[in-house]
Write an enzyme that holds these catalytic residues in place. Structure first.
Site: not given
Length: 434
Positions: A82, A161, A168, A183, A187
Site C-alpha cells: 500500500h 472507514d 473527515r 483508516s 482496510k
C-alpha cells in the site's frame, strides 16, 4: 453510554476504552450516532490525539465493521503493498508483476485515484476489457493459478472507514496521524493478506509533508499490523518531485511497461526494489536484501516479469496487445512542449503542482464520482539536478485542448532553475521492519 460523554472525554484529552470505541464505531456505522456528533469527536481527536491503544482499538473496530476476506484458500504467504500516495507513482504496476513472477502470491485490493494521486485500478482501465470486479472465489482462483490478481476495493470492507472518511473530508479532520493510520490499516487488515509492505511518502506531492511525520505514521501502522498478527514493513520514500517522468494514467502505464523491459528511470526502480525486497523477505522467498534484489533484477532481465503482466491482463479479460504496441493505449490529441526560459540547474520541481496540473487536464478526480481521462497528463523531460539551456524542453503536456495555457503556466512555475546546483534528496529515507 452517551456520545456526548465520549466527546467531552476526548475534549479533555482522556483516553477512551475499547468498549467506548466499539460503541463509537458501531453506533456511527448503523446510524445511531449522528454526523454532527462524530464531527465534534473527530475534531477533538485532531486537537488531543489518540494513544496507541486507542488507535489499535479504532482500527480493529473499523476492520470488524464489515466483511473480512478469507484468503486461506490461497497457498503460500499472501503479500500486499500500500502507498500513501504521490505523483507519478506507478510503483505498484511494476512491483506486482515482478513479485508474482517469482512465485510469491500477490493478492492486491486497490482503489481508484482521488485528487492529484493516481489509482492502480485507473491504470488497469487502460487495458481494454480489463475487469477488477471479481468475486472472492474468482480472486482466490486467479491468485492460486497466476500468483496475482487485482480487484477493486469492495464496499463491504471496513464500511465504518468509508463513512468516517467522507465526514473527515468535509470537516477538516483528515490530517491527524491516528485517524490516517486507522483508516489505512482497517482496510488492509480486512483485505486478508498475511504480509503488508507500506510505501509511506513525504514531500510536496505527498500527504505527509515532512520526513518526521511520515516516520511517525509508518511506525504506527507497522505496530498496528504486527499487533493484528500480520508481517509488516514500511519504506519511507521521497515525493519531493514526481516519481519517474510520466504523470497521468496511460502515460504512467507505458513508463511502467518500459521499466519491466529494463528501461526504467532510476528513482522509480529504487522504490520498486526497496519495496520488493521487503515483500520477498516477508514472504520467505529471500533471506536477505541482496538476494531479493538479485532475484528481482533477474526477473526483469529474463522477461519473466513482463510476461507475468501479460498473463495478468489476459486472466482478467484485458487486451495485452498494447504492451508490445503502446500506441494502442488511450492517446491525447495534443502534445505541447514547455520550453525553459532560463539556463541553469533544476533545483526544485514541485510534485504537487505537476499532479494538480494533470488533474486539471482531466487525469484526476476532484470528487469520487468524477469521470477521468486516461490519455492526458504530463511527461517530464528535466528533473532535479539536470542542467538546462534556454529553449530546452522541460516537459510535454498531453491534453484534449490545444495549448492549455493555465496548465502550461502551472508547469513552468513548478520548476525552479538556478545557476548553482544543490544536493538531490535521496529517494529512500528509511525502512522500518516489523
Amino acid at each position: 453510554m452517551q456520545m456526548y460523554d465520549l466527546i467531552m472525554k476526548k475534549k479533555r484529552g482522556l483516553a477512551l476504552s475499547e468498549e467506548e470505541i466499539h460503541y463509537l464505531v458501531s453506533g456511527y456505522t448503523n446510524g445511531e450516532i449522528k454526523d454532527y456528533q462524530m464531527s465534534a469527536f473527530l475534531m477533538a481527536v485532531c486537537f488531543q490525539g489518540m494513544n496507541e491503544q486507542e488507535t489499535f482499538a479504532l482500527t480493529m473496530n473499523m476492520r470488524d465493521s464489515g466483511r473480512i476476506l478469507d484468503l486461506s484458500g490461497i497457498s503460500g504467504v499472501k503479500v500486499d503493498k500500500h502507498s500513501t500516495g504521490g505523483v507519478g507513482d506507478k510503483t505498484t504496476f511494476v512491483l506486482l508483476a515482478v513479485i508474482a513472477s517469482l512465485g510469491v502470491p500477490v493478492a492486491k485490493m486497490s482503489g481508484r485515484g482521488l485528487g492529484h494521486t493516481g489509482g492502480t485500478i485507473d491504470k488497469f482501465d487502460c487495458f481494454e476489457g480489463f475487469s477488477t470486479e471479481l468475486t472472492t472465489e474468482e480472486f482466490t482462483e486467479k491468485v492460486n493459478r497466476h500468483y496475482i490478481a487485482v480487484a477493486g476495493q469492495s464496499g463491504e470492507l471496513a464500511p465504518a472507514d468509508k463513512k468516517m472518511y467522507a465526514l473527515r473530508d468535509v470537516t477538516g479532520t483528515v490530517d491527524e496521524i491516528s485517524l490516517i493510520a486507522s483508516s489505512i490499516m482497517s482496510k488492509k487488515l480486512a483485505a486478508g493478506c498475511d504480509a503488508i509492505v507500506l510505501d509511506v511518502t513525504y514531500g510536496q506531492g505527498a500527504f505527509m509533508k515532512t520526513k518526521e511525520d511520515a516516520e511517525k505514521l509508518a511506525a504506527l501502522m507497522v505496530k498496528i499490523g504486527k499487533s493484528a498478527g500480520k508481517k509488516m514493513s514500511a519504506v519511507i520514500t521521497s515525493m519531493c518531485e514526481p516519481l519517474g517522468y510520466s504523470v497521468g494514467n496511460a502515460l504512467e502505464v507505458i513508463e511502467a511497461i518500459e521499466a519491466l523491459k529494463g528501461n526504467a528511470p532510476k528513482d522509480l526502480m529504487e522504490v520498486v526494489f526497496a519495496l520488493g525486497e521487503q515483500m520477498l523477505l516477508l514472504a520467505g522467498r529471500a533471506k536477505e536484501r541482496n538476494e531479493a534484489r538479485k532475484l528481482m533484477e533477474e526477473a526483469i532481465a529474463s522477461g519473466a516479469a513482463l510476461e507475468k503482466l501479460k498473463e495478468l491482463v489476459v486472466s482478467q479479460g484485458g487486451n495485452p496487445a498494447c504492451i508490445d504496441v503502446p500506441e494502442l493505449f488511450p492517446t491525447a490529441p495534443h502534445q505541447t512542449d514547455i520550453l525553459s526560459e532560463k539556463e541553469g540547474y533544476v533545483t526544485d520541481l514541485d510534485a504537487l503542482a505537476v499532479g494538480l496540473a494533470s488533474m486539471h487536464l482531466g487525469g484526476g478526480r476532484a470528487a469520487k464520482e468524477d469521470g477521468i481521462d486516461l490519455s492526458v497528463g504530463v511527461v517530464l523531460r528535466k528533473k532535479c539536478g539536470d542542467y538546462v539551456k534556454k529553449g530546452d524542453v522541460l516537459a510535454q503536456v498531453h491534453s484534449r485542448e490545444s495549448h492549455p495555457q493555465e496548465v502550461i503556466r502551472s508547469i513552468k512555475e513548478a520548476y525552479t532553475i538556478r545557476t548553482e546546483n544543490i544536493k538531490k534528496e535521496p529517494v529512500i529515507y528509511r525502512i522500518i521492519c516489523g
